[in-house]
Design an enzyme around this catalytic site. Structure first.
Site: not given
Ligand code: CAA
Ligand code: NAD
Length: 285
Positions: A192, A154, A142, A121
């Protein structure tokens, strides 16, 4: 097209690794999903079935694709079983030292042609690539959470990433039906760099008593049309991951505006990591 990539290995079967493996299998690749934890692999198998059932029920995919995708995924707890992969996407915890160890091991195992990608991330792709002897075949790929639903990938080139590697990853993303954006190898990349300070600020607002958890989330959900409020989203991402990303932004950009909120640190210290732990800003069944 990516004719040289037919087997994709995914390291880490948490929420991201599970989703990446599922989407790769749905796109026709043979997939090997590896995790050090057998429980994580079993959990990923269940989550994949749940997700595919949802997609079939909503008529987004045909029932046959569900069975085909499931049959394309094998699982293992041994890195050695990934030796024949053409592309490895790493999705383990957001910890540079642990990721580098995994990449160094993979580098020694894989064929010369194989590409290493990290789903990190925030961590420098150039730095991760330097733990291998193939920085030209190393790239940031990503995905966003939940991977089967979110359209974006990304792509981050490290200093030495070759154009051939970038083209191969673009082809894989195309085959998965994802839209790509390109980011420089800068802390937090694009998504991020922008998203995480907003989430951190929501935690600061909570910490300072500006509003309740529910009101902060409702304000942003209804006030700015976001699908989830920032605290719900933080729980969804994982508070450990949010904190790790803020640490990378703070350390590497050196600006106090990226300081992780002390309340976020406390929640992580308590093990309240969000949805995956059953408790974060909210509690979950
Ligand atoms: N597999 C299949 N379908 C899924 C699913 C999954 N894992 N998760 C959700 N869905 C589907 C649902 O079935 C539903 O389908 P329809 O639109 O056809 O009805 C739809 O997605 C919406 O579901 P819900 O209305 O039940 O709402 P939810 O609580 O399940 O959430 C969500 C859906 C898509 C997660 C929505 O809330 C959302 O977009 N949230 C924001 C997500 C976001 O911002 N993600 C980016 C995070 S940052 C990141 O990822 C980067 C990082 O490095 C941290
Ligand atoms: P998570 O905590 O759900 O899962 C991490 C997994 O890695 C666990 O199942 C753990 O057992 C496994 N693991 C840890 N050390 C290990 C090793 N040495 N060998 C093999 N397996 C090992 O984490 P996550 O949310 O899936 O995030 C994973 C990566 O993806 C991170 O780099 C995170 O920053 C990135 N990411 C997360 C998100 C998010 O929304 N959570 C979105 C985009 C990218």
């Amino acid at each position: 097209m990516d004719s040289s990539i037919s087997t994709i290995a995914v390291v880490g079967a948490g929420q991201m690794g599970q989703g990446i493996a599922q989407v790769a299998a749905m796109s026709g690749y043979a997939v090997i999903l590896m995790d050090q934890s057998g429980d994580a692999l079993a959990g990923a198998q269940k989550a994949t079935e749940r997700s595919l059932n949802k997609l079939v029920a909503k008529e987004r995919i045909a029932a046959e694709l569900k069975d085909a995708a499931l049959s394309r995924i094998s699982t293992t707890t041994e890195l050695a079983d990934l030796a024949d992969a053409d592309l490895v996407v790493e999705a383990i915890v957001e910890n540079g030292a642990i990721k580098k160890e995994i990449f160094a091991t993979l580098d020694g195992l894989l064929g010369d042609h194989a590409i290493l990608a990290s789903n990190t991330s925030s961590i420098s792709i150039t730095e991760l690539a330097a733990s291998t002897s193939r920085p030209d075949r190393f790239i940031g790929m990503h995905f966003m959470n939940p991977v089967p639903i979110m359209k974006l990938v990304e792509v981050i080139k490290g200093l030495a990433t070759s154009d051939e590697t970038t083209a191969a990853i673009q082809a894989v993303a195309d085959k998965m039906g994802k839209t790509t954006v390109y980011s420089e190898d800068s802390p937090g990349f694009l998504v991020n760099r922008i998203l995480m300070p907003m989430i951190n600020e929501a935690v600061v607002a909570l910490h300072e008593g500006v509003g309740s958890v529910e009101d902060i989330d409702t304000a942003m959900k209804l006030g700015t049309n976001q699908p989830m409020g920032p605290l719900t989203l933080a729980d969804f991402i994982g508070l450990d991951t949010c904190l790790a990303i803020m640490e990378v932004l703070h350390t590497n950009l050196g600006d106090s505006k990226y300081r992780p909120c002390p309340l976020l640190r406390n929640y992580v210290a308590a093990g309240w990591l969000g949805r995956k732990a059953g408790r974060g800003f909210y509690t979950y069944d």
